[in-house]
Design an enzyme around this catalytic site. Sequence first.
Site, mmCIF file in Angstrom:
data_model
loop_
_atom_site.group_PDB
_atom_site.id
_atom_site.type_symbol
_atom_site.label_atom_id
_atom_site.label_comp_id
_atom_site.label_asym_id
_atom_site.label_seq_id
_atom_site.Cartn_x
_atom_site.Cartn_y
_atom_site.Cartn_z
ATOM 1 N N SER A 138 4.942 0.078 -21.568
ATOM 2 C CA SER A 138 5.850 -0.968 -22.043
ATOM 3 C C SER A 138 5.851 -2.173 -21.101
ATOM 4 O O SER A 138 5.534 -2.065 -19.915
ATOM 5 C CB SER A 138 7.272 -0.410 -22.160
ATOM 6 O OG SER A 138 7.276 0.730 -22.990
HETATM 7 N N1 SAM Z 1 7.329 4.551 -20.951
HETATM 8 C C1 SAM Z 1 5.913 4.717 -21.064
HETATM 9 C C2 SAM Z 1 5.187 4.067 -19.916
HETATM 10 O O1 SAM Z 1 5.853 3.558 -19.004
HETATM 11 O O2 SAM Z 1 3.953 4.095 -19.912
HETATM 12 C C3 SAM Z 1 5.410 4.162 -22.356
HETATM 13 C C4 SAM Z 1 5.583 5.093 -23.455
HETATM 14 S S1 SAM Z 1 4.758 4.684 -24.927
HETATM 15 C C5 SAM Z 1 5.513 3.182 -25.429
HETATM 16 C C6 SAM Z 1 5.490 5.926 -25.990
HETATM 17 C C7 SAM Z 1 5.043 7.314 -25.698
HETATM 18 O O3 SAM Z 1 5.792 8.208 -26.516
HETATM 19 C C8 SAM Z 1 3.583 7.584 -26.013
HETATM 20 O O4 SAM Z 1 2.931 8.073 -24.871
HETATM 21 C C9 SAM Z 1 3.631 8.630 -27.128
HETATM 22 O O5 SAM Z 1 2.555 9.544 -27.108
HETATM 23 C C10 SAM Z 1 4.961 9.289 -26.842
HETATM 24 N N2 SAM Z 1 5.546 10.022 -27.968
HETATM 25 C C11 SAM Z 1 5.617 9.685 -29.273
HETATM 26 N N3 SAM Z 1 6.252 10.643 -29.974
HETATM 27 C C12 SAM Z 1 6.599 11.614 -29.085
HETATM 28 C C13 SAM Z 1 7.272 12.859 -29.192
HETATM 29 N N4 SAM Z 1 7.755 13.323 -30.357
HETATM 30 N N5 SAM Z 1 7.457 13.584 -28.080
HETATM 31 C C14 SAM Z 1 6.991 13.161 -26.872
HETATM 32 N N6 SAM Z 1 6.341 11.980 -26.710
HETATM 33 C C15 SAM Z 1 6.152 11.214 -27.795
#
Ligand code: SAM
Length: 224
Positions: free
Chosen positions: A71
Amino acid sequence: MNARRDTRGPLGFQQARREMVERQLAGRDITDQRVIAAAAKVPRHIFVSEETVSQAYEDHPLHIGFGQTISQPYIVALMTQALGLSRGERVLEIGTGSGYQTAVLAELAARVYTVERILELSLRAKTTLEKIGYDNIDYAVADGSVGWAEHAPYDAILVTASAPEVPESLKAQLADGGRLVLPVGGAYSQILKRVTRKGDSFVTEDLCPCIFVRLIGKEGHGDA
Ligand code: SAM
């Protein structure tokens, strides 16, 4: 610590990080000095790929593979500030991604429980976070849309992917007085919300419009 190099070198990364904090965080509405200090400390450039490292401190998200993103620095700071951490909290993070947000949380909380559904991202984040010394983080590879019941209740929960509505499991895993911050909405427009538990009641506030990748899973947008 800075194994990563681009033409700037380590001092260049420090300077870029300082400018990021001054312009993108303090220059906007990030006023929590602990959040500012954490962002000034965490080396964001080691959480991104070689291809994007020169953009690590820029004012936008970056691709981290598997169709996911790290993000924007401001959004990480805004969501962290909205949790109102004061040290000592147990925090659940859904969506480990690169691990950058996890590091910011680990600077401010006693313990962070982070859940990621993509094995490769979880392993990569764990390797990076351990390399720079964080030992207050527990990792799981699972569907985080249903939380992580084993360690509940949590003082704060942060979801870094957008849900169609606030997952009931996450509300249930909040401690009394606990805060849940998450994006809620459809594919192209969402609202960042904060849900605060007061006994058996939940108070919901709209914080700002935002755009996130989708929360996949049982209490998210279903299977991928
Ligand atoms: N905060 C993170 C960073 O600093 O890099 C960015 C996260 S990214 C915007 C969103 C993440 O949520 C992705 O890695 C995705 O695979 C994960 N995600 C989506 N659905 C999910 C779920 N049901 N359980 C766990 N992770 C999930």
